[in-house]
Write a protein that holds these residues in place. Structure first.
Motif, short mmCIF file in Angstrom:
data_model
loop_
_atom_site.label_atom_id
_atom_site.label_comp_id
_atom_site.label_asym_id
_atom_site.label_seq_id
_atom_site.Cartn_x
_atom_site.Cartn_y
_atom_site.Cartn_z
N ALA A 127 0.83 -1.21 0.00
CA ALA A 127 0.00 0.00 0.00
C ALA A 127 0.86 1.26 0.00
O ALA A 127 0.56 2.23 -0.70
CB ALA A 127 -0.93 -0.01 1.21
N LEU A 128 1.96 1.25 0.76
CA LEU A 128 2.84 2.42 0.80
C LEU A 128 3.55 2.63 -0.54
O LEU A 128 3.69 3.76 -1.02
CB LEU A 128 3.88 2.28 1.91
N GLN A 129 4.00 1.55 -1.15
CA GLN A 129 4.64 1.67 -2.47
C GLN A 129 3.67 2.22 -3.49
O GLN A 129 4.03 3.07 -4.31
CB GLN A 129 5.18 0.32 -2.92
N ARG A 130 2.44 1.74 -3.48
CA ARG A 130 1.44 2.21 -4.43
C ARG A 130 1.13 3.69 -4.18
O ARG A 130 1.01 4.47 -5.11
CB ARG A 130 0.17 1.38 -4.28
N ARG A 131 1.05 4.08 -2.92
CA ARG A 131 0.77 5.47 -2.57
C ARG A 131 1.88 6.39 -3.07
O ARG A 131 1.61 7.45 -3.65
CB ARG A 131 0.64 5.58 -1.06
N ILE A 132 3.11 5.99 -2.88
CA ILE A 132 4.24 6.82 -3.33
C ILE A 132 4.27 6.89 -4.86
O ILE A 132 4.51 7.95 -5.44
CB ILE A 132 5.55 6.28 -2.76
N ARG A 133 4.00 5.78 -5.52
CA ARG A 133 3.99 5.78 -6.98
C ARG A 133 2.90 6.72 -7.51
O ARG A 133 3.13 7.48 -8.45
CB ARG A 133 3.77 4.37 -7.50
N LEU A 134 1.73 6.68 -6.90
CA LEU A 134 0.64 7.55 -7.34
C LEU A 134 0.94 9.01 -7.02
O LEU A 134 0.63 9.90 -7.82
CB LEU A 134 -0.67 7.13 -6.69
N LEU A 135 1.54 9.28 -5.86
CA LEU A 135 1.89 10.66 -5.52
C LEU A 135 2.96 11.22 -6.45
O LEU A 135 2.93 12.39 -6.80
CB LEU A 135 2.39 10.75 -4.08
N SER A 136 3.90 10.38 -6.86
CA SER A 136 4.97 10.87 -7.72
C SER A 136 4.47 11.18 -9.14
O SER A 136 5.05 12.00 -9.83
CB SER A 136 6.12 9.87 -7.78
N LYS A 137 3.38 10.55 -9.56
CA LYS A 137 2.82 10.81 -10.89
C LYS A 137 1.89 12.02 -10.89
O LYS A 137 1.55 12.55 -11.93
CB LYS A 137 2.04 9.59 -11.38
N HIS A 138 1.47 12.45 -9.71
CA HIS A 138 0.53 13.56 -9.58
C HIS A 138 1.21 14.89 -9.90
O HIS A 138 2.32 15.13 -9.48
CB HIS A 138 -0.04 13.60 -8.17
N GLN A 139 0.54 15.71 -10.66
CA GLN A 139 1.07 17.04 -10.96
C GLN A 139 0.12 18.08 -10.41
O GLN A 139 -1.09 17.96 -10.50
CB GLN A 139 1.23 17.24 -12.47
N ILE A 140 0.70 19.13 -9.84
CA ILE A 140 -0.11 20.20 -9.27
C ILE A 140 -0.50 21.16 -10.38
O ILE A 140 0.36 21.65 -11.11
CB ILE A 140 0.69 20.95 -8.19
N PRO A 141 -1.80 21.43 -10.56
CA PRO A 141 -2.23 22.39 -11.57
C PRO A 141 -1.68 23.78 -11.27
O PRO A 141 -1.66 24.22 -10.13
CB PRO A 141 -3.75 22.37 -11.48
N GLN A 142 -1.21 24.45 -12.28
CA GLN A 142 -0.64 25.79 -12.13
C GLN A 142 -1.53 26.80 -12.84
O GLN A 142 -2.13 26.50 -13.87
CB GLN A 142 0.76 25.84 -12.76
N ASN A 143 -1.59 28.01 -12.29
CA ASN A 143 -2.30 29.06 -12.98
C ASN A 143 -1.35 29.77 -13.94
O ASN A 143 -0.18 29.40 -14.06
CB ASN A 143 -2.96 30.04 -11.99
N LYS A 144 -1.80 30.79 -14.64
CA LYS A 144 -0.99 31.44 -15.67
C LYS A 144 0.26 32.12 -15.11
O LYS A 144 1.27 32.22 -15.79
CB LYS A 144 -1.83 32.46 -16.45
N SER A 145 0.21 32.57 -13.84
CA SER A 145 1.37 33.25 -13.27
C SER A 145 2.39 32.26 -12.69
O SER A 145 3.41 32.66 -12.19
CB SER A 145 0.92 34.22 -12.17
N GLY A 146 2.11 30.97 -12.80
CA GLY A 146 3.06 29.97 -12.33
C GLY A 146 2.80 29.49 -10.91
O GLY A 146 3.47 28.59 -10.43
N GLY A 147 1.83 30.03 -10.22
CA GLY A 147 1.52 29.62 -8.85
C GLY A 147 0.48 28.52 -8.86
O GLY A 147 -0.17 28.25 -9.86
N SER A 148 0.33 27.89 -7.75
CA SER A 148 -0.66 26.84 -7.60
C SER A 148 -2.06 27.43 -7.59
O SER A 148 -2.27 28.51 -7.06
CB SER A 148 -0.42 26.08 -6.31
N ILE A 149 -3.02 26.72 -8.19
CA ILE A 149 -4.39 27.22 -8.20
C ILE A 149 -5.17 26.73 -6.98
O ILE A 149 -6.33 27.05 -6.84
CB ILE A 149 -5.14 26.84 -9.50
#
Length: 107
Positions: free
Chosen positions: A80-102
């Motif tokens: 479960a921990l390995q799967r969680r880390i694999r999924l977290l590493s593939k996740h990308q944070i959406p960015q707004n136009k100014s480069g900051g997190s939305i």
């Protein structure tokens, strides 16, 4: 703190090599699953084909069942921990136009 820094901090906290917090509820789920799976062969060995009596070999069944339950719970947690880390590493944070997190800031 920017979104990417926050994400990398969460990823670092959930590392397999770092401290990982597994809740009591998760350990209970892993333990019950491990117990059920490790005791399934008992049904086979008590069948007429093998004719092993539970009364005569109760200590062996308890010892093997307990050992297998612990190993299975530990294995379920690791997977479960390995799967969680694999999924977290593939996740990308959406960015707004100014480069900051939305993501909305909590106040």
């Amino acid at each position: 703190m920017r979104g990417k820094e926050k994400f990398e901090e969460v990823l670092k906290e959930n590392s397999l090599y770092g401290r990982c917090k597994t809740s009591v509820n998760q350990w209970i789920i892993y333990g019950v699953s491990g117990f059920v799976m490790s005791m399934m062969p008992t049904l086979l060995y008590t069948s007429p084909m093998f004719d092993v009596s539970v009364r005569d070999s109760l200590t062996q069944l308890i010892g093997v069942g307990l050992g297998c339950t612990i190993l299975m719970a530990w294995a379920y947690r690791s997977v479960a921990l390995q799967r969680r880390i694999r999924l977290l590493s593939k996740h990308q944070i959406p960015q707004n136009k100014s480069g900051g997190s939305i993501a909305k800031k909590r106040t």
